[in-house]
Each structure stands twice: as C-alpha cells, then as structure tokens.
Design a protein around this motif. Structure first.
Motif, PDB file in Angstrom:
ATOM      1  N   LEU A  50      22.102  64.763 104.534  1.00 43.19           N
ATOM      2  CA  LEU A  50      23.883  62.990 104.427  1.00 43.19           C
ATOM      3  C   LEU A  50      22.821  61.636 104.324  1.00 43.19           C
ATOM      4  N   ARG A  51      23.282  61.259 103.391  1.00 42.18           N
ATOM      5  CA  ARG A  51      23.189  59.992 102.732  1.00 42.18           C
ATOM      6  C   ARG A  51      24.341  58.950 103.701  1.00 42.18           C
ATOM      7  N   ILE A  52      24.449  57.631 104.042  1.00 41.55           N
ATOM      8  CA  ILE A  52      24.970  57.413 104.900  1.00 41.55           C
ATOM      9  C   ILE A  52      24.410  55.704 104.702  1.00 41.55           C
ATOM     10  N   GLY A  53      25.001  55.321 103.832  1.00 41.38           N
ATOM     11  CA  GLY A  53      25.476  53.456 103.871  1.00 41.38           C
ATOM     12  C   GLY A  53      25.742  52.907 105.460  1.00 41.38           C
ATOM     13  N   TYR A  54      25.262  52.174 105.612  1.00 46.83           N
ATOM     14  CA  TYR A  54      25.575  51.127 106.682  1.00 46.83           C
ATOM     15  C   TYR A  54      25.510  49.646 106.689  1.00 46.83           C
ATOM     16  N   GLN A  55      25.525  48.036 107.142  1.00 46.32           N
ATOM     17  CA  GLN A  55      25.587  47.049 106.568  1.00 46.32           C
ATOM     18  C   GLN A  55      24.750  46.430 108.452  1.00 46.32           C
ATOM     19  N   ARG A  56      24.316  45.759 108.263  1.00 42.08           N
ATOM     20  CA  ARG A  56      23.279  45.051 109.269  1.00 42.08           C
ATOM     21  C   ARG A  56      23.996  44.995 110.615  1.00 42.08           C
ATOM     22  N   TYR A  57      24.976  44.962 110.624  1.00 38.76           N
ATOM     23  CA  TYR A  57      26.306  44.515 112.332  1.00 38.76           C
ATOM     24  C   TYR A  57      27.343  45.751 111.678  1.00 38.76           C
ATOM     25  N   GLY A  58      27.763  46.121 112.551  1.00 37.74           N
ATOM     26  CA  GLY A  58      29.324  47.655 112.435  1.00 37.74           C
ATOM     27  C   GLY A  58      28.885  48.597 113.290  1.00 37.74           C
ATOM     28  N   THR A  59      29.863  49.637 113.496  1.00 36.52           N
ATOM     29  CA  THR A  59      29.459  51.006 114.169  1.00 36.52           C
ATOM     30  C   THR A  59      28.522  51.965 113.165  1.00 36.52           C
ATOM     31  N   LEU A  60      28.632  51.969 112.238  1.00 30.36           N
ATOM     32  CA  LEU A  60      27.295  52.838 111.731  1.00 30.36           C
ATOM     33  C   LEU A  60      26.063  52.330 111.532  1.00 30.36           C
ATOM     34  N   ILE A  62      25.056  50.834 114.699  1.00 27.68           N
ATOM     35  CA  ILE A  62      25.206  50.797 115.545  1.00 27.68           C
ATOM     36  C   ILE A  62      24.359  52.910 116.021  1.00 27.68           C
ATOM     37  N   LEU A  63      25.015  53.444 115.265  1.00 26.87           N
ATOM     38  CA  LEU A  63      25.106  54.837 115.396  1.00 26.87           C
ATOM     39  C   LEU A  63      23.399  55.221 114.520  1.00 26.87           C
ATOM     40  N   LYS A  64      23.191  54.402 114.395  1.00 27.88           N
ATOM     41  CA  LYS A  64      21.818  54.780 113.480  1.00 27.88           C
ATOM     42  C   LYS A  64      20.950  54.118 114.698  1.00 27.88           C
ATOM     43  N   GLN A  65      20.552  53.296 115.205  1.00 27.25           N
ATOM     44  CA  GLN A  65      20.187  52.996 116.955  1.00 27.25           C
ATOM     45  C   GLN A  65      20.395  54.002 117.442  1.00 27.25           C
ATOM     46  N   SER A  66      21.542  54.550 117.691  1.00 24.54           N
ATOM     47  CA  SER A  66      21.159  55.575 119.247  1.00 24.54           C
ATOM     48  C   SER A  66      20.951  56.776 118.280  1.00 24.54           C
ATOM     49  N   TRP A  78      20.753  69.867 109.222  1.00 22.95           N
ATOM     50  CA  TRP A  78      21.162  67.916 107.976  1.00 22.95           C
ATOM     51  C   TRP A  78      19.547  67.146 108.212  1.00 22.95           C
ATOM     52  N   ASN A  79      19.314  66.813 107.547  1.00 24.37           N
ATOM     53  CA  ASN A  79      18.126  65.001 107.660  1.00 24.37           C
ATOM     54  C   ASN A  79      19.385  64.338 107.483  1.00 24.37           C
ATOM     55  N   VAL A  80      19.410  63.012 107.708  1.00 19.81           N
ATOM     56  CA  VAL A  80      20.005  61.834 107.601  1.00 19.81           C
ATOM     57  C   VAL A  80      19.219  60.610 107.081  1.00 19.81           C
ATOM     58  N   LYS A  81      19.536  60.350 106.307  1.00 22.18           N
ATOM     59  CA  LYS A  81      18.835  59.218 105.342  1.00 22.18           C
ATOM     60  C   LYS A  81      19.723  58.014 104.983  1.00 22.18           C
ATOM     61  N   TRP A  82      19.367  56.740 106.121  1.00 23.23           N
ATOM     62  CA  TRP A  82      20.036  55.785 106.304  1.00 23.23           C
ATOM     63  C   TRP A  82      19.673  54.150 104.766  1.00 23.23           C
ATOM     64  N   SER A  83      20.987  53.910 104.407  1.00 26.56           N
ATOM     65  CA  SER A  83      20.448  53.419 103.161  1.00 26.56           C
ATOM     66  C   SER A  83      21.819  52.018 103.632  1.00 26.56           C
ATOM     67  N   GLU A  84      21.054  50.408 103.269  1.00 28.70           N
ATOM     68  CA  GLU A  84      21.554  49.424 104.417  1.00 28.70           C
ATOM     69  C   GLU A  84      22.077  48.390 102.168  1.00 28.70           C
ATOM     70  N   PHE A  85      23.581  47.961 102.560  1.00 27.32           N
ATOM     71  CA  PHE A  85      24.113  47.194 101.852  1.00 27.32           C
ATOM     72  C   PHE A  85      25.090  46.474 102.783  1.00 27.32           C
ATOM     73  N   ILE A  86      24.865  44.836 101.400  1.00 25.44           N
ATOM     74  CA  ILE A  86      25.300  43.628 101.710  1.00 25.44           C
ATOM     75  C   ILE A  86      26.436  43.750 102.452  1.00 25.44           C
ATOM     76  N   ALA A  87      27.644  44.284 102.224  1.00 28.20           N
ATOM     77  CA  ALA A  87      28.726  43.892 102.327  1.00 28.20           C
ATOM     78  C   ALA A  87      29.843  45.931 101.937  1.00 28.20           C
TER      79      ALA A  87
END
Length: 333
Positions: A50-60, A62-66, A78-87
């Motif tokens: 599962l590929r999830i996009g997130y920003q440096r701040y916001g709900t996702l 926080i979900l990543k950190q949890s 499922w494995n989860v892969k996180w990718s950071e975006f600027i906006a």
C-alpha cells in the motif's frame, strides 16, 4: 524561489492548471522513470504494498508515526510504503500517475485534479473543519489593514492549494476579484523568505507554516478561514485501488478515525518528531496541532456540498475549464 514576486497582475488566477504541468511535476516527486504506469490492483502484487503519500505535517504523518496502520493491515498481508510530497497538488499528481494509492490534501487540490483526470481518483474520507489552520499574513507595519486593502498588493500562495481557495473567498468577501491583486505562486519556504524581506505584501499559508509566520515579529494575521472556508482535509485514493480493495479502504478510514487518542497520549513525542521533520520550533508545532482536526470519517452529504461550492467558485473564476460534479468522484464503497 520558484517565481519572482515581480509578476504581472493576476498571472496566477488567469492561468489554468494544465495537464502537462501536472504530469511533468509528478515525475519530479516520484521515483518512477516514466509516467505511464499500468493501472492494476495491488491485490495482484505478490507483496501487496500500500503506497501512501504524505506531507511533513498533517494527519497522515501522524498516522505514519503511530504505526497503527501497519499493525491493522499486517494480518491481511499488506506492507505500507510512505512517500513524502511538498504539498497537496504535487501529491495528487503522484496519485494520478499511479505512483501512490492514497493521498491527503486540502479542499482545492482534488477539484483541480478531478478537472484534469476525472476517472483517476475518488474521495474516500474527510476530516473535521479546521478554519484556524490557514490564514493570510500581512506586514505588521504595512498598509494592509482589511481584506479590501489587498487591492493592488502582491500576495503569495501555493498554486492549486487549500489557501488558493481561501484567498479566492477572501477577495470575494471584500468585493474584490483575482484581477485586483498581484498573485505570486510560491512554495511555503520561498514565500516566507519573500515575506520576511518585504518583497510581498501578504502571504496566504496553512499550518504549521502559518503558526511559524504568526511568530515573526514583522507579521500580523489579517484573516484566518473562519466564515470563509471550512479548511477540511480530504483522503483520496486512485479509483482502481478503491474499487478493487474496498475492505482495505474501509480499514484505512477506520484506523484514521481512531488516531486522536494516540496523538493525545503521545503528544510530546509527536511534537518533537514534527519539529525535527519541519525544522520549526516545538512551540510552533504545538500551536498548529491544537487547531488540527483529527476527526476523520467517510464522505457525507455536507462535505460533498462544501466541495461542490468550492468547485463552482473555481469554475466561475475560470480556474478550471468547465464546471464539474464532485459527486462523480465520491467513493460509494
């Protein structure tokens, strides 16, 4: 800085978000060598990533950190892969390019994305309103005292973002049009630099950069989104992923709906982590978190109506080429 503040009047508002610019930018924020990616179900992948996009701040983030999502989905393989975006706009470029499966943005980016790619994405959930989490900053000793004073002034904001819609509402509220201002398309970091050096008169921005801007001795909050915009966050998915993995989508929203207790119990660690990731002071992050909504739910008629109102306003101002129906991209699962 992505664009000089010395732009001609209303350059931003009179330009369209073109398909080519969206897709080109998608390449810049994703690792894939080509934009043409097969639209296939991840359920067919051997590792079910599962590929999830997130920003440096916001709900996702926080979900990543949890780690709650990984725990909830591990039993289903499922494995989860996180990718950071600027906006948000850039994140939805990645979603449209099938570089990620899940994204979270403010109100305006999904509308621009639907206009460009009506069959590629769907809304799957939303947060509660957070009108204090975005606003318009002005120079403390400048000439802008009211929204009406924005006429003829240079205003920086990120094109296609939630504050794009906020500013449009603010101008309308003051009896102004986009043609009445000098719009400057800048990322948060570039806009802050331009604001601090006095190259722009106003800066429309979201948290935590808003909270950081409010702490500047040269800044004054002209207006937040109260009575202008709900400022919700929206969870989106590729249409293919949502249609082929409905149980997983429901599980994602369910996990997010239970995120608030974790954030409360781990607030100190969370503040420290977000301060380190953003480079902002812990006090700034604390302020921003206090006005972030973690009330997550599936899409409903009220939020759909709010988004339709936003879409209509963007169409009326020719920011999208034609009117659209938000209900067409609401996931019915």
């Amino acid at each position: 800085m992505s664009r000089s503040p010395n732009l001609p009047p209303h350059t931003l508002f009179t330009s369209k978000l073109r398909r080519r610019s969206f897709l080109t930018a998608a390449l810049a924020v994703t690792a894939g060598p080509t934009l043409v990616v097969p639209q296939h179900s991840l359920a067919q992948n051997a590792d079910k990533t599962l590929r999830i996009g997130y920003q440096r701040y916001g709900t996702l983030i926080i979900l990543k950190q949890s780690g709650l999502l990984e725990h909830a989905l591990s039993s289903a393989g499922w494995n989860v892969k996180w990718s950071e975006f600027i906006a948000g706009p850039q994140m939805l470029q990645g979603l449209a390019a099938n570089a990620i499966d899940i994204a979270e943005t403010g109100d305006a980016p999904p509308i621009f994305a639907q206009s460009n790619w009506p069959d590629r994405l769907v809304y799957i959930g939303h947060s509660g309103p957070a009108p204090l989490g975005e606003g318009i900053l002005v120079q403390k000793d400048g000439q802008v005292k009211t929204l009406a004073d924005l006429k003829g002034k240079k205003i920086a904001f990120n094109k296609g973002s939630n504050v794009h819609y906020l500013l449009l509402n603010a101008l309308s509220h003051a009896g102004l049009t986009p043609a009445d201002i000098h719009a400057v398309n800048l990322t948060p970091a570039a806009a802050r630099a331009a604001f601090e050096t006095g190259q722009i008169d106003a800066w429309a921005i979201w948290d935590p950069y808003l909270a950081a801007g409010e702490a500047l001795p040269s800044a004054r909050l002209l207006a937040n989104a109260e009575n202008l915009s709900p400022n919700r966050q929206f969870l989106l998915s590729t249409r293919t992923f949502a249609e082929q993995n409905p149980d997983t989508v429901r599980r994602i929203i369910t996990v997010l709906s239970g995120l608030k207790p974790w954030a409360t119990q781990n607030q100190n660690t969370l503040v420290h982590t977000l301060a380190a990731s953003t480079g902002l002071e812990a006090s700034v992050i604390q302020t921003a978190l206090s006005r972030l909504s973690l009330d997550i739910d599936f899409m409903d008629t009220q939020t759909q109506a709010e988004q339709q109102k936003a879409a209509d306003l963007l169409a009326q101002n020719a920011l999208i080429p034609h009117s659209l129906q938000v209900q067409d991209v609401i996931w019915k699962g």
